[in-house]
Design a protein around this motif. Structure first.
Motif, short mmCIF file in Angstrom:
data_model
loop_
_atom_site.label_atom_id
_atom_site.label_comp_id
_atom_site.label_asym_id
_atom_site.label_seq_id
_atom_site.Cartn_x
_atom_site.Cartn_y
_atom_site.Cartn_z
N HIS A 228 67.05 52.82 19.60
CA HIS A 228 68.40 52.37 19.93
C HIS A 228 69.25 52.53 18.69
O HIS A 228 69.34 51.62 17.89
CB HIS A 228 68.39 50.91 20.37
CG HIS A 228 67.54 50.67 21.58
ND1 HIS A 228 67.91 51.10 22.82
CD2 HIS A 228 66.36 50.06 21.72
CE1 HIS A 228 66.98 50.75 23.70
NE2 HIS A 228 66.03 50.13 23.05
N LYS A 338 74.29 44.62 28.45
CA LYS A 338 74.46 44.80 27.00
C LYS A 338 75.85 45.35 26.74
O LYS A 338 76.30 46.26 27.42
CB LYS A 338 73.47 45.85 26.48
CG LYS A 338 72.04 45.41 26.38
CD LYS A 338 71.24 46.56 25.79
CE LYS A 338 69.77 46.47 26.19
NZ LYS A 338 69.02 47.68 25.86
N LEU A 370 59.23 49.81 31.01
CA LEU A 370 58.35 49.85 29.84
C LEU A 370 58.84 48.92 28.74
O LEU A 370 60.00 48.53 28.71
CB LEU A 370 58.24 51.28 29.30
CG LEU A 370 59.48 51.96 28.73
CD1 LEU A 370 59.59 51.75 27.24
CD2 LEU A 370 59.41 53.46 29.01
N ALA A 371 57.90 48.57 27.88
CA ALA A 371 58.25 47.87 26.65
C ALA A 371 57.67 48.71 25.53
O ALA A 371 56.47 49.00 25.51
CB ALA A 371 57.67 46.47 26.62
N THR A 373 59.25 48.78 21.64
CA THR A 373 59.31 47.83 20.53
C THR A 373 59.31 46.39 21.05
O THR A 373 59.15 45.46 20.29
CB THR A 373 60.62 48.01 19.73
OG1 THR A 373 61.73 47.73 20.59
CG2 THR A 373 60.74 49.43 19.20
N ASN A 375 61.78 44.80 22.01
CA ASN A 375 63.05 44.14 21.70
C ASN A 375 63.79 43.73 22.96
O ASN A 375 64.32 42.63 23.06
CB ASN A 375 63.95 45.09 20.89
CG ASN A 375 63.65 45.01 19.42
OD1 ASN A 375 63.39 43.94 18.89
ND2 ASN A 375 63.67 46.14 18.75
#
Ligand SMILES: O=P(O)(O)OC[C@H]1O[C@H](OP(=O)(O)OP(=O)(O)O)[C@H](O)[C@@H]1O
Length: 465
Positions: A228, A338, A370-371, A373, A375
């Protein structure tokens, strides 16, 4: 038992292939996969594939993430005579080249059809375009300062920041111990993180840092995390400091699709593509399986009073995926949005989060593909708890969990993280992350392979889920 079929395992996830093959009632075929001392991939298909329907299973997201597992290390799988394992760590790119070489080897070995089975498809996340100071994609010349000042007055109220524990690695924020230290004691590690003021940030490791300002700037850009880019103020400022230059981000998706097709793949079988439109990059059939039935069953069987729970998408990109589950279970839905705006005119854009929906006194079920990092899910959990959620469970298809992700999950407001085994989740990883639960998706892949082999519909598998 399925006849006239060949199942070949790449070196990324052999345990998964064993499970798939066992459901199909066949044994994985013999092959040699290792590396030459130079790092080049060596592949030898030992069983005949002539006239056979071949399925090559290779997953991704298991690269050099320092989890200390044996996955990803060249162990000279079924090593050939005179070929020694090099012990070199595989990266995602190594797995990709290995897959292409295996496909090509089978095609030149007269296989009737070769299907690449990719439980997690690589490079399907396209890089983010950098964002300008007003939150718009930076695809042209940076906005003149006077215009920026004008636009700044319209910023939204900032409620939550994006800090995470441990901090996202970046130019001045080195990786924390994560899982890279063999045998690291989690309790000790978490204690050490807390003793650093609770921020989770550790002092920069001593390095032979470049001394001159241009060198430092160049080094910062080299070190920057690209998952990111908008979260990396140094990179964002550097990108915007080039007047008249149009930013260009390489979008590698179609190249990856072309490489697989060019290697000889006749068909692709994958699961929960980050963006389902990615199938359109191919001119061969792509079957995109879903972990949705598995996740739904988990909710029904493991979340007490699940009908009162709220399904939450941690970002707008995953809203469709999350609403599909919310709608089919008849559950409430909330969305985290976001925003990327600078707190002050002179500062780089900063991501902030807004919650749309009511989660007060409810159990929240975060749904994402998905994951990496982690964050996204840890920040979402923090926001949900602040908004009154009593429990936050994350349900993800692909638990890539690279770098410090597990330490971040352990230190987060998440109560549980449920992933499937599209990416290896070895026992050591599970031991280090008590919140981690793993669902077995191999039977879905086995059934899809059986259907493809017999010319039956794959989409029918999900018609009534
Ligand atoms: O664990 P992390 O490193 O935070 O990454 C995980 C996030 O990245 C992907 O989305 P992405 O941010 O690429 O945006 P999109 O959903 O808008 O495509 C994915 O869908 C997750 O939301």
């Amino acid at each position: 038992m399925v006849r006239n079929i060949v199942i070949l395992a790449g070196s990324s996830h052999p345990a998964f292939v064993d499970k798939v093959a066992s459901v199909l009632g066949v044994a994985p075929s013999s092959r040699v996969l290792t590396k030459f001392a130079s790092g080049e991939t060596r592949c030898e298909i030992r069983d005949s594939v002539r006239g056979k329907d071949v399925y090559i299973v290779q997953s991704f997201g298991t690269g050099n993430d320092g989890d200390g597992s044996t996955n990803g290390v060249d162990q000279g799988l079924e090593s050939g005579e005179g070929q020694q394992p090099t012990g070199q760590k595989h990266t995602v790119n190594d797995y990709f080249i290995e897959l292409c070489i295996m496909i090509s080897a089978c095609k030149t070995g007269s296989a009737k059809r070769v299907t690449a089975v990719l439980p997690l498809f690589p490079y399907s996340r396209q890089p983010d375009l950098p964002f300008s100071k007003v939150g718009a994609p930076l695809v042209g010349m940076p906005t003149p300062p006077a215009q920026q000042q004008q636009q700044q007055g319209k910023g939204a109220t900032v409620q939550y920041t994006f800090e995470s524990v441990p901090a996202t690695p970046g130019p001045n924020i080195p990786r924390t111990v994560g899982l890279s230290t063999a045998g690291v004691d989690m309790v000790e590690m978490m204690g050490s993180l807390r003793s650093k003021g609770g921020s989770g940030r550790v002092s920069p490791a001593p390095t032979s840092a470049p001394t001159s300002a241009p060198q430092q700037q160049q080094q910062q850009q080299l070190n920057s995390y690209t998952t990111h880019d908008y979260e990396n103020p140094a990179l964002m400022m550097a990108l915007q400091a080039k007047p008249g230059h149009k930013q260009f981000m390489a979008q590698s998706g179609s190249l990856v699709a072309d490489l697989l097709t060019c290697a000889g793949a006749d068909r692709i079988l994958t699961c929960d593509l980050h963006e389902s439109a990615y199938q359109g990059f191919f001119d061969i059939p792509v079957d995109n399986l879903y972990a949705r039935p598995l996740l739904k069953r988990y909710i029904q069987q493991n979340i007490p009073n699940y009908r009162d729970a709220v399904i939450v998408s941690p970002d707008a990109g995953g809203a469709k995926r999350a609403t599909a589950i919310a709608d089919s279970l008849g559950l409430a839905f909330a969305l985290i949005h976001k925003e990327r705006r600078p707190p002050k005119i002179s500062q780089a854009p900063k991501a902030t989060m807004m919650l749309v929906g009511n989660v007060s006194s409810r159990v929240c079920i975060l749904i994402d593909d998905l994951a990496d990092t982690a964050n996204t899910i840890t920040r979402a959990a923090k926001l949900l708890k602040r908004e009154g959620a009593v429990r936050v469970v994350a349900l993800l298809t692909h638990g890539v969990l690279s770098g410090d992700a597990i330490a971040r999950i352990n230190a987060s407001a998440l109560d549980a993280v449920v992933v499937t085994d599209t990416v290896p989740q070895d026992p050591r990883r599970r031991k280090m992350c008590p919140k981690l639960e793993v669902l077995d998706v191999s039977a879905t892949f086995a059934e899809a392979i059986r259907r493809v082999h017999h010319g039956e519909s794959v989409s029918m598998l999900f018609q009534y889920d």
